[in-house]
Design an enzyme around this catalytic site. Sequence first.
Site, PDB file in Angstrom:
ATOM      1  N   ALA A  85       3.541   3.184   8.333  1.00  0.00           N
ATOM      2  CA  ALA A  85       4.583   2.223   7.674  1.00  0.00           C
ATOM      3  C   ALA A  85       5.885   2.160   8.497  1.00  0.00           C
ATOM      4  O   ALA A  85       6.582   1.204   8.398  1.00  0.00           O
ATOM      5  CB  ALA A  85       5.043   3.048   6.215  1.00  0.00           C
ATOM      6  N   THR A 134       0.766  -1.223  -0.033  1.00  0.00           N
ATOM      7  CA  THR A 134       0.063   0.090  -0.051  1.00  0.00           C
ATOM      8  C   THR A 134       0.904   1.292   0.106  1.00  0.00           C
ATOM      9  O   THR A 134       0.533   2.119  -0.782  1.00  0.00           O
ATOM     10  CB  THR A 134      -0.868  -0.069   1.245  1.00  0.00           C
ATOM     11  N   VAL A 182     -23.049  10.081   8.650  1.00  0.00           N
ATOM     12  CA  VAL A 182     -23.202   9.858   7.288  1.00  0.00           C
ATOM     13  C   VAL A 182     -24.211   8.757   7.279  1.00  0.00           C
ATOM     14  O   VAL A 182     -24.567   7.611   7.862  1.00  0.00           O
ATOM     15  CB  VAL A 182     -22.188   9.388   6.408  1.00  0.00           C
ATOM     16  N   LYS A 242       2.222  11.568  -0.928  1.00  0.00           N
ATOM     17  CA  LYS A 242       3.338  12.957  -0.540  1.00  0.00           C
ATOM     18  C   LYS A 242       3.883  13.421  -1.847  1.00  0.00           C
ATOM     19  O   LYS A 242       4.318  14.599  -1.825  1.00  0.00           O
ATOM     20  CB  LYS A 242       4.263  12.132   0.266  1.00  0.00           C
ATOM     21  N   HIS A 269      20.638  28.849  13.915  1.00  0.00           N
ATOM     22  CA  HIS A 269      19.944  29.955  13.758  1.00  0.00           C
ATOM     23  C   HIS A 269      20.235  30.383  12.318  1.00  0.00           C
ATOM     24  O   HIS A 269      21.628  30.374  11.988  1.00  0.00           O
ATOM     25  CB  HIS A 269      20.337  31.117  14.714  1.00  0.00           C
TER      26      HIS A 269
HETATM   27  C1  LIG Z   1      -3.533   7.028   1.301  1.00  0.00           C
HETATM   28  C2  LIG Z   1      -2.742   6.627   2.307  1.00  0.00           C
HETATM   29  C3  LIG Z   1      -1.514   7.351   2.736  1.00  0.00           C
HETATM   30  C4  LIG Z   1      -0.529   6.945   3.711  1.00  0.00           C
HETATM   31  N1  LIG Z   1       0.423   7.536   4.313  1.00  0.00           N
HETATM   32  C5  LIG Z   1       1.108   7.292   4.996  1.00  0.00           C
HETATM   33  C6  LIG Z   1       2.241   7.976   5.420  1.00  0.00           C
HETATM   34  O1  LIG Z   1       2.580   9.220   4.993  1.00  0.00           O
HETATM   35  N2  LIG Z   1       3.139   7.686   6.314  1.00  0.00           N
HETATM   36  C7  LIG Z   1       2.746   6.418   7.070  1.00  0.00           C
HETATM   37  O2  LIG Z   1       3.698   5.877   8.015  1.00  0.00           O
HETATM   38  N3  LIG Z   1       1.880   5.638   6.731  1.00  0.00           N
HETATM   39  C8  LIG Z   1       1.131   5.720   5.776  1.00  0.00           C
HETATM   40  N4  LIG Z   1       0.171   5.095   5.261  1.00  0.00           N
HETATM   41  C9  LIG Z   1      -0.087   3.753   6.054  1.00  0.00           C
HETATM   42  C10 LIG Z   1       0.757   2.762   5.272  1.00  0.00           C
HETATM   43  O3  LIG Z   1       0.427   2.705   3.819  1.00  0.00           O
HETATM   44  C11 LIG Z   1       0.560   1.428   5.947  1.00  0.00           C
HETATM   45  O4  LIG Z   1       0.773   1.436   7.308  1.00  0.00           O
HETATM   46  C12 LIG Z   1       1.675   0.545   5.441  1.00  0.00           C
HETATM   47  O5  LIG Z   1       1.761   0.285   4.039  1.00  0.00           O
HETATM   48  C13 LIG Z   1       1.375  -1.157   6.072  1.00  0.00           C
HETATM   49  O6  LIG Z   1       2.547  -1.681   5.642  1.00  0.00           O
HETATM   50  P1  LIG Z   1       2.375  -3.280   5.719  1.00  0.00           P
HETATM   51  O7  LIG Z   1       3.529  -3.735   5.211  1.00  0.00           O
HETATM   52  O8  LIG Z   1       1.680  -3.807   6.781  1.00  0.00           O
HETATM   53  O9  LIG Z   1       1.107  -3.483   4.602  1.00  0.00           O
HETATM   54  P2  LIG Z   1       0.956  -3.318   2.968  1.00  0.00           P
HETATM   55  O10 LIG Z   1       1.648  -1.919   2.676  1.00  0.00           O
HETATM   56  O11 LIG Z   1      -0.390  -3.248   2.765  1.00  0.00           O
HETATM   57  O12 LIG Z   1       1.550  -4.606   2.266  1.00  0.00           O
HETATM   58  C14 LIG Z   1       1.159  -5.840   2.413  1.00  0.00           C
HETATM   59  C15 LIG Z   1       1.568  -6.343   0.968  1.00  0.00           C
HETATM   60  O13 LIG Z   1       1.080  -7.929   1.389  1.00  0.00           O
HETATM   61  C16 LIG Z   1       0.609  -8.393   0.244  1.00  0.00           C
HETATM   62  N5  LIG Z   1      -0.376  -9.536   0.607  1.00  0.00           N
HETATM   63  C17 LIG Z   1      -1.386  -9.547   1.232  1.00  0.00           C
HETATM   64  N6  LIG Z   1      -1.802 -10.740   1.351  1.00  0.00           N
HETATM   65  C18 LIG Z   1      -0.846 -11.467   0.939  1.00  0.00           C
HETATM   66  C19 LIG Z   1      -0.775 -12.918   0.746  1.00  0.00           C
HETATM   67  N7  LIG Z   1      -1.750 -13.874   1.216  1.00  0.00           N
HETATM   68  N8  LIG Z   1       0.174 -13.542   0.147  1.00  0.00           N
HETATM   69  C20 LIG Z   1       1.145 -12.821  -0.404  1.00  0.00           C
HETATM   70  N9  LIG Z   1       1.199 -11.374  -0.116  1.00  0.00           N
HETATM   71  C21 LIG Z   1       0.124 -10.995   0.251  1.00  0.00           C
HETATM   72  C22 LIG Z   1      -0.281  -7.261  -0.446  1.00  0.00           C
HETATM   73  O14 LIG Z   1      -0.117  -7.595  -1.888  1.00  0.00           O
HETATM   74  C23 LIG Z   1       0.985  -6.164   0.025  1.00  0.00           C
HETATM   75  O15 LIG Z   1       2.181  -5.892  -1.066  1.00  0.00           O
HETATM   76  C24 LIG Z   1      -1.019   5.663   4.245  1.00  0.00           C
HETATM   77  C25 LIG Z   1      -2.109   4.877   3.794  1.00  0.00           C
HETATM   78  C26 LIG Z   1      -2.815   5.305   3.079  1.00  0.00           C
HETATM   79  C27 LIG Z   1      -3.674   4.401   2.499  1.00  0.00           C
END
Ligand SMILES: Cc1cc2nc3c(=O)[nH]c(=O)nc-3n(C[C@H](O)[C@H](O)[C@H](O)COP(=O)(O)OP(=O)(O)OC[C@H]3O[C@@H](n4cnc5c(N)ncnc54)[C@H](O)[C@@H]3O)c2cc1C
Length: 473
Positions: free
Chosen positions: A327, A43, A244, A53, A452
């Site tokens: 993230a 994500t 809503v 960003k 500064h």
């Molecule tokens: C619009 C938006 C803006 C954001 N901005 C920020 C920010 O500025 N700063 C910040 O810190 N956080 C931000 N976030 C939050 C951040 O994106 C998430 O916290 C982060 O991506 C989570 O990381 P993750 O690795 O847990 O999951 P994800 O990034 O969702 O990755 C999970 C991965 O697992 C894969 N996957 C899932 N199930 C399976 C499976 N069974 N087998 C194989 N692969 C699989 C998916 O395809 C994906 O690639 C934002 C979120 C959104 C929606």
Amino acid sequence: MAETIYDVAIIGGGPAGYTAAIRAGQYGLKVALIEKEPKLGGTCLHVGCIPTKALLFNAEIYDHLKHAEEYGIEGLGKGKVNWKTVLDRKNQIITKHVKGLDFLMRKNKVTVIPGYGKLTGPAKDGVHSIEVSSGKGKAETVKAKNVVLATGSDAKMLPGVEAGPNVLTNIEILSLNEIPKSLVIIGAGAVGVEFGSIFRSYDAEISIVEFLPRLVPAEDEDVSKELARVFKKRGIDINVGAKVEKVETSKSGVKVTFTASDGKQVVKEAEKVLVAVGRAPRTEGIGLEKTKIKPDRGFIKVNEFMQTDEPGVYAIGDIVAGLPQLAHVGAMAGMVIAAKIAGKYARPIKRNRIPGCTYTEPQIGSVGLTEAQAKEKGYQVKVGKFPFSANSKASIVGSHEGFIKVVADGKYGEILGVHIIGPQATELIAEAVTALELEATVEEMMFTIHAHPTLAEALLDGFGSVEGLAINI
Ligand SMILES: Cc1cc2nc3c(=O)[nH]c(=O)nc-3n(C[C@H](O)[C@H](O)[C@H](O)COP(=O)(O)OP(=O)(O)OC[C@H]3O[C@@H](n4cnc5c(N)ncnc54)[C@H](O)[C@@H]3O)c2cc1C
């Protein structure tokens, strides 16, 4: 050939999963990273942190150019946004970083296995089997001594509402063909307000509808008030404490009906609606039912080292119960588990040392306890507040909104929380995180030299203001 047994197999290649993989590789572990999408990054890289960003940076430049004459630059005219170029630049940034991740996997000898990963049950003789189906032929089995679940999250939807051309989640809104003229945003957490800020800069009419009584409800109340003040000044329509009732779509747009805080029914019509009401963990269909892991509303409970109830299975990132879905939290959890599995020094994540950043205009950066939380915990709270209007660098960069608020313990002077709204707040917060991590006191920070003229000097004044000793006000 002997069957490969990995030291660790990670399901999900987002920031939590790929960071765990890199760090485990650095420790010399044999690592498999299983990802169902054709590209690593999750994500965060594709439809979250990075693209938003990128768009916010373009919006910031556009905002500056609107005031070019103030900075002595003439002849630019009214200017026009080329949305396609904006999106192309965003996509180029994503592509560059996908390539960077592929390089890091090779560099750290991580085996990337394409396909959908699923647990098959508890380990047998200390070895777990993960079923990986790629859609091509028979599923393969990946064997590993440890398994890390890092499957991330999806946007939540309102009951009975489906994403479509005019009803958007973070995915659709990032590849619109045109800038919408009007947008209703449901939800005023970081995602909702960031998109509001971006599209307002691009002159869209924005209405925000939030169920809770304030914008960015996880932040200190003063920060929420300041954001609402500046957003109103920017012409954003804010409806908090609003429920809503209905989202209706037509060919030309959407109609959102809600009950406002005064009990009256309000209807907002717009070209598009963005639903930004939170993120649901992706924990269905990954074989949890065959393990001891019992998810709570989809979230997985872990101990301080991210271990689940199933021996040898860890969980990190957005699927974890009780940690913010960010993230950098997932990435740090990945580093913690890699160290734990490798038998190296590992330190658990401390909930109160996690920075939260919202990249709106003005930006928000915060860490630690809010004033209300510190009072609730029984501290003898002392608060200092310093406005950016009194900081010389803020005048130079032409950004005077906002303040720095420091929450401290009156008894021992320990800094409990720092809440920044204003220019570069998301960068400035790093100093506050370090101060909290090192359990710094207000006095120690008051005698820490800040260059500064900098925005960081506002932090020095912020710490000083706890004792009524800010220099510049
Ligand atoms: C619009 C938006 C803006 C954001 N901005 C920020 C920010 O500025 N700063 C910040 O810190 N956080 C931000 N976030 C939050 C951040 O994106 C998430 O916290 C982060 O991506 C989570 O990381 P993750 O690795 O847990 O999951 P994800 O990034 O969702 O990755 C999970 C991965 O697992 C894969 N996957 C899932 N199930 C399976 C499976 N069974 N087998 C194989 N692969 C699989 C998916 O395809 C994906 O690639 C934002 C979120 C959104 C929606």
